[in-house]
Motif scaffolding. Structure first.
Motif, PDB file in Angstrom:
ATOM      1  N   LEU A 107       0.989  -1.229  -0.015  1.00 48.13           N
ATOM      2  CA  LEU A 107       0.029  -0.068  -0.175  1.00 48.13           C
ATOM      3  C   LEU A 107       0.712   1.156  -0.111  1.00 48.13           C
ATOM      4  N   PRO A 108       1.953   1.460   1.091  1.00 51.55           N
ATOM      5  CA  PRO A 108       2.641   2.767   0.875  1.00 51.55           C
ATOM      6  C   PRO A 108       3.471   2.952  -0.438  1.00 51.55           C
ATOM      7  N   LEU A 109       3.785   1.837  -1.394  1.00 50.50           N
ATOM      8  CA  LEU A 109       4.296   2.193  -2.520  1.00 50.50           C
ATOM      9  C   LEU A 109       3.363   2.474  -3.566  1.00 50.50           C
ATOM     10  N   PHE A 110       2.196   1.939  -3.417  1.00 56.47           N
ATOM     11  CA  PHE A 110       0.998   2.388  -4.366  1.00 56.47           C
ATOM     12  C   PHE A 110       0.830   3.799  -3.991  1.00 56.47           C
ATOM     13  N   GLN A 111       0.731   4.192  -2.850  1.00 57.52           N
ATOM     14  CA  GLN A 111       0.069   5.456  -2.633  1.00 57.52           C
ATOM     15  C   GLN A 111       1.082   6.460  -3.067  1.00 57.52           C
ATOM     16  N   HIS A 112       2.226   6.188  -3.126  1.00 59.06           N
ATOM     17  CA  HIS A 112       3.292   7.307  -3.564  1.00 59.06           C
ATOM     18  C   HIS A 112       3.655   7.352  -5.172  1.00 59.06           C
ATOM     19  N   THR A 113       3.243   6.257  -5.679  1.00 57.02           N
ATOM     20  CA  THR A 113       3.811   6.011  -7.191  1.00 57.02           C
ATOM     21  C   THR A 113       2.448   6.920  -8.087  1.00 57.02           C
ATOM     22  N   HIS A 114       3.064   7.304  -9.130  1.00 55.03           N
ATOM     23  CA  HIS A 114       2.134   8.193  -9.864  1.00 55.03           C
ATOM     24  C   HIS A 114       2.137   7.590 -11.373  1.00 55.03           C
ATOM     25  N   TRP A 115       3.150   6.721 -11.794  1.00 51.66           N
ATOM     26  CA  TRP A 115       3.237   6.227 -13.025  1.00 51.66           C
ATOM     27  C   TRP A 115       3.350   4.655 -12.831  1.00 51.66           C
ATOM     28  N   VAL A 229       6.762  -1.612 -12.742  1.00 50.21           N
ATOM     29  CA  VAL A 229       7.737  -0.631 -12.425  1.00 50.21           C
ATOM     30  C   VAL A 229       6.776   0.509 -11.911  1.00 50.21           C
ATOM     31  N   TYR A 230       7.257   1.010 -10.975  1.00 51.37           N
ATOM     32  CA  TYR A 230       6.662   2.060 -10.225  1.00 51.37           C
ATOM     33  C   TYR A 230       7.491   3.539 -10.428  1.00 51.37           C
ATOM     34  N   GLN A 234      11.677   2.117  -8.570  1.00 53.94           N
ATOM     35  CA  GLN A 234      11.479   0.653  -8.277  1.00 53.94           C
ATOM     36  C   GLN A 234      10.965  -0.310  -9.410  1.00 53.94           C
ATOM     37  N   ALA A 235      11.368  -1.413  -9.248  1.00 53.52           N
ATOM     38  CA  ALA A 235      10.854  -2.308 -10.315  1.00 53.52           C
ATOM     39  C   ALA A 235      10.768  -3.654  -9.304  1.00 53.52           C
TER      40      ALA A 235
END
Length: 284
Positions: A107-115, A229-230, A234-235
């Motif tokens: 969840l934290p990764l998804f919340q901070h990713t835009h692409w 890929v975020y 990060q990948a």
């Protein structure tokens, strides 16, 4: 059963850390034998650490830097070693605390990713899954890997994670191999509902969905393990036995390049919907 070997990117990182340990020892004027004697180790342990064959523990690094009079380097080396260990996480260890915990951990990764860029050669991407399809997949995970049976909570966590699709200010690109559409997960009715949901998602304005047709000339766009890929930060790669996290810019660039090559042979819009509809028709 033997433990799986770490992928090349993890091994390369371990070898780079070992090289750094060797440089510190050489700068101190010590031989590997002398360092091992001072540490109370067998000489082979120093060799394994320097060649990246054995990952050093925090205590190994503290002892190494103390003997070499380089205590000021210990903190950075320990952080590097922990980062390497975090790159490669076996599924059994990750899932031991429950499948819901695995779903919530990103969840934290998804919340901070835009692409977001997702390539799937195995199953429908999680953000595009229906509840029944997710439940069928997680039931298989429990059966194959003897994971804790908290499927109801895990399904709810994955469905909740899909809210990111509607959060605004984000872009999503999905690539799916056509055979994924034709792999029956759960039951034919589960697949029909899942594929119908996919057709509906092709109209989402922030989302592109490409389907790579079977029989297309692949060129440089060879099928590979599923990955995501975020942004450019990060990948993540899904292996049979583990999850691999990549943060080195050069390696992230390789995944981004592979995604672009795969995207170049995918069908979009009406072409993608035709392939999905064909998969539905094959289910009767």
């Amino acid at each position: 059963m033997p433990r799986p070997s770490p992928p090349s990117s993890v091994q390369q990182a371990r070898e780079a850390l070992g090289k750094r340990l060797r440089e510190i020892r050489q700068d101190s004027g010590l031989t590997a034998r002398a360092l091992a004697a001072a540490a109370g180790w067998h000489e082979s342990k120093s060799s394994r650490l320097e060649n990246g064959k054995t990952p050093p523990s925090d205590e190994d690094i503290r002892i190494w830097t103390r003997i070499c009079h380089s205590e000021d380097k210990a903190a950075d080396l320990i952080a590097t070693a922990r980062g390497i260990n975090g790159m490669y996480v076996e599924w059994r260890r990750m899932e031991s605390a429950g499948l819901a915990r695995v779903q919530e951990s990103v969840l934290p990764l998804f919340q901070h990713t835009h692409w977001f860029r997702f390539y799937q050669s195995q199953v429908i991407p999680g953000l595009l899954q229906t509840q029944d399809y997710t439940e069928a997949i997680l039931n298989t995970v429990v059966a194959l890997r003897d994971a804790p049976d908290d499927i109801e909570e895990a399904v709810a966590a994955r469905m909740s994670r899909q809210r990111v699709l509607h959060a605004g200010g984000r872009r999503f690109a999905f690539l799916i191999e056509e055979w994924v559409l034709r792999s029956v997960i759960g039951s034919p009715s589960t697949m029909v509902n899942q594929l119908g949901h996919l057709i509906g998602m092709t109209a989402a304005p922030c989302l592109s969905l490409g389907v790579i047709p079977m029989g297309v000339v692949r060129g440089n766009a060879w099928p590979c393990e599923s990955f995501s890929v975020y942004d450019e930060k990060q990948a993540a790669c899904e292996l049979v036995s583990a999850s691999l996290t990549v943060t080195q810019p050069s390696e992230i660039a390789e995944y981004a390049k592979t995604f672009t090559e795969l995207a170049s042979i995918a069908a979009y819009g009406a072409g993608a919907r035709k392939l999905i509809t064909s998969a539905i028709d094959s289910l009767g």
